[in-house]
Design a protein around this motif. Structure first.
Motif, PDB file in Angstrom:
ATOM      1  N   GLU A  28       0.905  -1.440  -0.005  1.00  0.00           N
ATOM      2  CA  GLU A  28      -0.078   0.047  -0.145  1.00  0.00           C
ATOM      3  C   GLU A  28       0.788   1.078   0.068  1.00  0.00           C
ATOM      4  O   GLU A  28       0.691   2.076  -0.713  1.00  0.00           O
ATOM      5  N   ALA A  29       1.947   1.315   0.767  1.00  0.00           N
ATOM      6  CA  ALA A  29       2.932   2.498   0.633  1.00  0.00           C
ATOM      7  C   ALA A  29       3.667   2.667  -0.453  1.00  0.00           C
ATOM      8  O   ALA A  29       3.864   3.661  -1.021  1.00  0.00           O
ATOM      9  N   LEU A  30       3.993   1.464  -1.085  1.00  0.00           N
ATOM     10  CA  LEU A  30       4.433   1.546  -2.243  1.00  0.00           C
ATOM     11  C   LEU A  30       3.662   2.118  -3.527  1.00  0.00           C
ATOM     12  O   LEU A  30       4.056   3.042  -4.165  1.00  0.00           O
ATOM     13  N   LEU A  31       2.554   1.802  -3.466  1.00  0.00           N
ATOM     14  CA  LEU A  31       1.546   2.312  -4.415  1.00  0.00           C
ATOM     15  C   LEU A  31       1.124   3.845  -4.189  1.00  0.00           C
ATOM     16  O   LEU A  31       1.312   4.294  -5.111  1.00  0.00           O
ATOM     17  N   LEU A  32       1.199   4.076  -2.830  1.00  0.00           N
ATOM     18  CA  LEU A  32       0.945   5.466  -2.376  1.00  0.00           C
ATOM     19  C   LEU A  32       2.116   6.343  -3.095  1.00  0.00           C
ATOM     20  O   LEU A  32       1.985   7.386  -3.653  1.00  0.00           O
ATOM     21  N   LEU A  33       3.475   5.891  -2.673  1.00  0.00           N
ATOM     22  CA  LEU A  33       4.487   6.548  -3.459  1.00  0.00           C
ATOM     23  C   LEU A  33       4.686   6.534  -4.737  1.00  0.00           C
ATOM     24  O   LEU A  33       4.970   7.639  -5.530  1.00  0.00           O
ATOM     25  N   ALA A  34       4.419   5.547  -5.411  1.00  0.00           N
ATOM     26  CA  ALA A  34       4.189   5.416  -6.828  1.00  0.00           C
ATOM     27  C   ALA A  34       3.040   6.635  -7.436  1.00  0.00           C
ATOM     28  O   ALA A  34       3.595   7.308  -8.381  1.00  0.00           O
ATOM     29  N   GLY A  35       2.040   6.518  -6.854  1.00  0.00           N
ATOM     30  CA  GLY A  35       1.218   7.796  -7.261  1.00  0.00           C
ATOM     31  C   GLY A  35       1.670   9.100  -7.010  1.00  0.00           C
ATOM     32  O   GLY A  35       1.251   9.951  -7.956  1.00  0.00           O
ATOM     33  N   LEU A  36       2.496   9.255  -6.230  1.00  0.00           N
ATOM     34  CA  LEU A  36       3.159  10.689  -5.955  1.00  0.00           C
ATOM     35  C   LEU A  36       4.427  11.050  -6.658  1.00  0.00           C
ATOM     36  O   LEU A  36       4.931  11.991  -6.620  1.00  0.00           O
ATOM     37  N   GLY A  37       4.712  10.015  -7.579  1.00  0.00           N
ATOM     38  CA  GLY A  37       6.127  10.080  -8.187  1.00  0.00           C
ATOM     39  C   GLY A  37       7.247  10.123  -7.284  1.00  0.00           C
ATOM     40  O   GLY A  37       8.228  10.730  -7.747  1.00  0.00           O
ATOM     41  N   VAL A  38       7.142   9.292  -6.249  1.00  0.00           N
ATOM     42  CA  VAL A  38       8.208   9.257  -5.345  1.00  0.00           C
ATOM     43  C   VAL A  38       8.824   7.641  -5.187  1.00  0.00           C
ATOM     44  O   VAL A  38       7.967   6.752  -5.056  1.00  0.00           O
ATOM     45  N   LEU A  39      10.123   7.689  -5.433  1.00  0.00           N
ATOM     46  CA  LEU A  39      10.739   6.228  -5.517  1.00  0.00           C
ATOM     47  C   LEU A  39      10.930   5.722  -4.235  1.00  0.00           C
ATOM     48  O   LEU A  39      11.326   6.579  -3.115  1.00  0.00           O
TER      49      LEU A  39
END
Length: 164
Positions: A28-39
């Motif tokens: 879930e955190a990785l998906l959130l980061l991806a949505g924000l354009g953060v690796l």
């Protein structure tokens, strides 16, 4: 005629409590980061926004702002008290022009200083207080029995002083 498949976002299970933040490194955190354009940190690419110095600077600035807020709140209280006393003495009437329609005082061409009455503070009868106690007892019962449900609001950061 064949149907064209439609691309959809991957389905990720929701966090356990509605509104809570996912655990660091979780899907879930990785998906959130991806949505924000953060690796994610596990990508191995150094992002200067999340370096130790940047994080320390962020935390230090947050602490500074919290201290400034507390100082401003105290100063604001003192200024309100001073204006209240000046109002009671009649000094404001003598030194400031009256506001539009005689309401408050004009402190700048487009700014008024208004004295508002305090908010209503209700005191209830004994029978109403008893009903409130019954309601609170029922709410506590439902929380413990599982009848009541809850959700969490958005996560937030808090700065607290450590008491020695």
């Amino acid at each position: 005629m064949t149907a064209t498949p439609i691309a959809t976002a991957p389905v990720v299970s929701a966090p356990t409590a509605l509104g809570s933040e996912p655990s660091p490194g979780s899907p879930e955190a990785l998906l959130l980061l991806a949505g924000l354009g953060v690796l994610p940190a596990s990508a191995g690419i150094a992002d200067p926004r999340f370096s130790p110095d940047a994080i320390q600077s962020c935390v230090a600035r947050l602490l500074t702002l919290k201290q400034e807020q507390e100082a401003l709140a105290e100063e604001q209280k003192q200024l309100h008290d001073q204006l209240r006393l000046a109002h009671l003495r009649g000094d404001l009437q003598q030194q400031l022009p009256a506001g539009k329609d005689g309401n408050g005082y004009r402190i700048a061409p487009q700014t008024l200083l208004l004295r508002r009455p305090g908010r209503k503070q209700w005191r209830y009868s004994l029978s109403c207080k008893e009903l409130e106690c019954q309601l609170k007892a029922r709410q506590t019962y439902e929380q413990h029995s599982g009848e009541a449900s809850y959700s969490l609001g958005a996560s937030f950061w808090e700065v607290r002083s450590i008491k020695d």
